[in-house]
Design an enzyme around this catalytic site. Structure first.
Site, short mmCIF file in Angstrom:
data_model
loop_
_atom_site.label_atom_id
_atom_site.label_comp_id
_atom_site.label_asym_id
_atom_site.label_seq_id
_atom_site.Cartn_x
_atom_site.Cartn_y
_atom_site.Cartn_z
CG LEU A 1 -2.00 -1.02 1.36
CD1 LEU A 1 -2.78 -0.80 2.66
CD2 LEU A 1 -2.95 -0.99 0.18
CG ASP A 2 0.63 4.16 -3.04
OD1 ASP A 2 1.55 3.43 -3.44
OD2 ASP A 2 -0.28 4.59 -3.78
NE ARG A 3 5.99 8.36 2.91
CZ ARG A 3 7.12 8.36 3.64
NH1 ARG A 3 7.05 8.48 4.95
NH2 ARG A 3 8.29 8.24 3.04
#
Length: 288
Positions: free
Chosen positions: A129-131
């Site tokens: 998952l993106d930050r």
């Protein structure tokens, strides 16, 4: 909740003692009792396998209890077994390390978590998952499980849905975005033609609207990098806070994207697993 009680006869360490009294159980299962805080020595929860025991000590084991050992402000363990870990991560936490950041990552936190039980234990990245995206993601606890999950991802993952708040209101309440995606030198994913990109399909449904924004449920048919972010920009409804993908506002101080459901077939047991995580309360406030 079942409880099994045992009296220690002579000095020893906790894990060898448990192996003796649970001789008909696998070593992995016995170790999991420590991992999940299911063992008490003289009324105190113990998680270290080398905890010293003395003659006369009382050991209680709760085989049915599953309490998570890990306590961290940036993530919550929602499921853990011998094969994998499912977590609910907060926005702002990287999935894995970069050249600039090695320790403030879900990977590092979980690695430290499993090594408390056995220093040889490891964690393996399955997907990311993106930050700035919060929600559910999964890690493997062995390389073999990682290979199974990645090789059979499309067959094993039954549902993978997200909640997003986007700018504007889509004309249609439900729709499908089907394009081809590629990535430029600036690491931004964008829509391109069939010859240059990979097919990506996102299903969306409007859940609620207000204040010039819309809350959508998004289900991935394919799982390409930054697929949802690129598709929302492509249809003219960028995700709130996602300036890289065209957002004009950032009222929540984060990208308003949350992985709220992950359903899959377990790579070892074959059991159907289904986990959900409610969208952050801040998402609803964006529509007022």
């Amino acid at each position: 909740m079942s409880q099994r009680s045992y009296h220690v006869q002579e000095n020893c360490e906790l894990l060898p003692f448990l192996f003796t009294v649970f001789r008909n159980s696998s070593r992995t299962t016995v170790k999991s009792y420590l991992t999940h805080r299911q063992v008490e020595v003289n009324g105190r929860v113990e998680t270290r396998f080398d905890t010293p025991l003395s003659g006369g000590d009382r050991v209680n084991v709760f085989p049915g209890r599953r309490s998570n050992l890990l306590r961290h402000p940036m993530l919550r363990v929602v499921h853990e077994d011998d094969a994998l870990v499912v977590i609910d991560k907060r926005s702002g936490l990287l999935s894995m390390g970069t050249e600039r950041e090695r320790t403030r990552t879900a990977y590092h936190i979980l690695s430290e978590h499993v090594k408390r039980v056995n220093p040889a234990n490891r964690i393996f990245i399955v997907h990311r998952l993106d930050r700035d995206t919060s929600g559910l993601m999964m890690f493997a606890k062995s390389e073999s499980v990682k290979r199974i999950l990645q090789a059979e991802w499309d067959e094993r993952v039954r549902r993978r849905t997200y909640i997003a708040v986007v700018e504007g209101e889509p004309t249609r309440r439900e729709g499908i975005v089907s394009t081809y995606l590629t990535e430029n030198r600036g690491y931004k994913v964008f829509v391109t033609n069939r010859c240059e990109g990979e097919r990506a399909v996102t299903h969306y449904r409007v859940l609620q609207t207000g204040a010039g924004r819309s809350m959508l449920e998004l289900e991935l048919e394919t799982g390409k990098k930054n697929q949802i972010r690129a598709h929302m920009e492509y249809i003219g409804h960028s995700i709130v806070g996602d300036r890289k993908y065209g957002a004009k506002s950032d009222p929540a101080g984060r990208v308003a994207l949350h992985a709220n459901r992950l359903a899959f077939v377990h790579p070892v047991s074959g059991k159907e697993m289904d986990f959900t995580s409610p969208a952050p309360a801040a998402f609803g406030a964006l529509l007022i």
